[in-house]
Structure formats: C-alpha cells, structure tokens
Write an enzyme that holds these catalytic residues in place. Structure first.
Site, PDB file in Angstrom:
ATOM      1  N   ALA A 109      -4.459   7.429  -4.904  1.00  0.00           N
ATOM      2  CA  ALA A 109      -3.071   6.967  -4.955  1.00  0.00           C
ATOM      3  C   ALA A 109      -3.078   5.458  -5.210  1.00  0.00           C
ATOM      4  O   ALA A 109      -2.973   4.646  -4.288  1.00  0.00           O
ATOM      5  CB  ALA A 109      -2.353   7.289  -3.648  1.00  0.00           C
TER       6      ALA A 109
ATOM      7  N   GLY B 157       0.826  -1.202   0.000  1.00  0.00           N
ATOM      8  CA  GLY B 157       0.000   0.000   0.000  1.00  0.00           C
ATOM      9  C   GLY B 157       0.857   1.246   0.000  1.00  0.00           C
ATOM     10  O   GLY B 157       2.041   1.203  -0.325  1.00  0.00           O
ATOM     11  N   ASN B 158       0.252   2.355   0.348  1.00  0.00           N
ATOM     12  CA  ASN B 158       0.998   3.612   0.428  1.00  0.00           C
ATOM     13  C   ASN B 158       0.385   4.487   1.512  1.00  0.00           C
ATOM     14  O   ASN B 158      -0.616   4.114   2.129  1.00  0.00           O
ATOM     15  CB  ASN B 158       1.039   4.319  -0.935  1.00  0.00           C
ATOM     16  CG  ASN B 158      -0.349   4.634  -1.458  1.00  0.00           C
ATOM     17  OD1 ASN B 158      -1.089   5.406  -0.865  1.00  0.00           O
ATOM     18  ND2 ASN B 158      -0.703   4.015  -2.582  1.00  0.00           N
ATOM     19  N   VAL B 159       0.971   5.648   1.737  1.00  0.00           N
ATOM     20  CA  VAL B 159       0.597   6.464   2.887  1.00  0.00           C
ATOM     21  C   VAL B 159      -0.395   7.570   2.539  1.00  0.00           C
ATOM     22  O   VAL B 159      -0.594   8.497   3.317  1.00  0.00           O
ATOM     23  CB  VAL B 159       1.847   7.079   3.550  1.00  0.00           C
ATOM     24  CG1 VAL B 159       2.726   5.990   4.126  1.00  0.00           C
ATOM     25  CG2 VAL B 159       2.633   7.939   2.552  1.00  0.00           C
TER      26      VAL B 159
END
Length: 213
Positions: free
Chosen positions: A80, A14-16
C-alpha cells in the site's frame, strides 16, 4: 505493507495497511520453491520462512529496493504505497506554537508502472493489486481493468478496502483477478488462501510461458 512519508523527524503520512496479504503472497510463492525477496514497509507481520526481507520506509526506498533486485521472473506488487509525500521534509520537529503547518504534497513514484515499463529488465510477469473503496463490484472491476492498462502490468488483483469490507487488517479478502483474458471473481476467503491460489496461477503461467531451451 504501508510506506511512511516523513513530514518531520516524528510525523509521517501513511496508511492503515497491515501487510498481511503481501506477507502471505511471499510465503505462498516461497513454499512453491521460488527464491523470494520481500520488500516490506513497517508491519507487525513476522517475516515468512525461507524469504529474504528488505525493510524500507518510503515509496522511494521501496522503488530503489525493487529495482536493485532486478532481474527477476515475477514482480508481485501488493504494498500500500503512499501516493504522495511532503515536498521538503522538515529537519526539526514542527512546533504546535507556530500554528497549523501548510504541507505541499508531491507525487511519489509509481512502483508498479515503473517495473511494468522496464525494457531489458522487465519481469516476465508483473502482478499488481488495486485497492478500491467501491462496493459496486462491476465498477470496482472496471476501475481495476483501466488501471491494469494504464500501468502496463500483466495481471491486477482488485479488492474492496472500504471500511465496511473489513479487508484492511482483517484475515479475509474478496478479490477479482483481471488479466488480458478477462476477469475471475473469487469468493471471500482467507488471505493465505488467496495467496496460495494466486501463487498456483503464477506457477502455471510461468510453466506455460517458459522460454524454449
């Protein structure tokens, strides 16, 4: 917000991303009277008033939800989305005792490009966001302009998401709106103000480009 690409039942890539800018965009266009479907990954943000929300996990889920919503007048792609996913998600939890796993990655679908290259059901306006880690603004804008052409979208909003920019998870954003007419560089402002300003530009564009009755 972000997508999550499962590695096994308890782990993911995943990402932030916080989802703040995307939720602000949905709220801004809804306030101007649009009927809005917000397709969102997992985020702590509250659902905007007057907006239908479809929660998804992966990039493939997000693409399916976006395509199911067609036809629409405008597609605004702020999420995102993870560029890659694991090839073959493990059905059971990967055990540490078995050593470090080797993960083969495959490319996820490009949602912005997929919507921009639709034919009969292409939205009248396709807007993308380009998150870059390039502090040099000229290079950032050049990268975004190239991305707009490659993906086939009408507008692209570029911003710097490097760690020292404090954009991801923060309340402010500094963006450049890149269109076929050129580049508009906006000063740093609250994400809600960015959203409202962009929503206004979209409203003017749709009014100007309205098909003849």
């Amino acid at each position: 917000g972000p997508t999550r690409e499962a590695i096994d039942p308890v782990r993911y890539i995943g990402n932030v991303s916080s989802g703040k800018q995307g939720h602000a965009m949905a709220a801004a266009v809804a306030r101007r009277g649009a009927e809005v479907l917000l397709v969102s990954g997992r985020t702590a943000e509250s659902s905007p008033a007057g907006v239908t929300v479809k929660h998804v996990e992966s990039a493939r889920d997000m693409l399916a939800a976006a395509e199911a919503a067609l036809p629409v007048d405008v597609a605004i792609c702020v999420a995102a989305v993870a560029d890659w996913r694991v090839e073959g998600t493990a059905k059971g939890k990967l055990k540490k005792a078995r050593g470090v796993p080797r993960l083969a990655l495959v490319e996820n679908p490009d949602i912005l490009a997929a919507l921009a290259h639709r034919h009969a059901q292409r939205p009248r306006l396709v807007v993308g966001f380009a998150a870059e880690t390039e502090p040099d603004q000229k290079r950032l804008v050049a990268a975004a302009a190239a991305k707009r052409l490659a993906k086939g979208c009408d507008w692209i909003v570029a911003n710097d998401v490097s760690l020292d920019a404090d954009t991801i998870g923060g309340e402010t954003n500094t963006v450049h709106l890149v269109t076929s007419a050129g580049v508009e560089s906006w000063s740093a402002m609250a994400k809600t103000v960015v959203a409202d300003r962009l929503a206004g530009r979209i409203a003017v564009h749709l009014d100007t480009e309205a098909p003849a009755a």
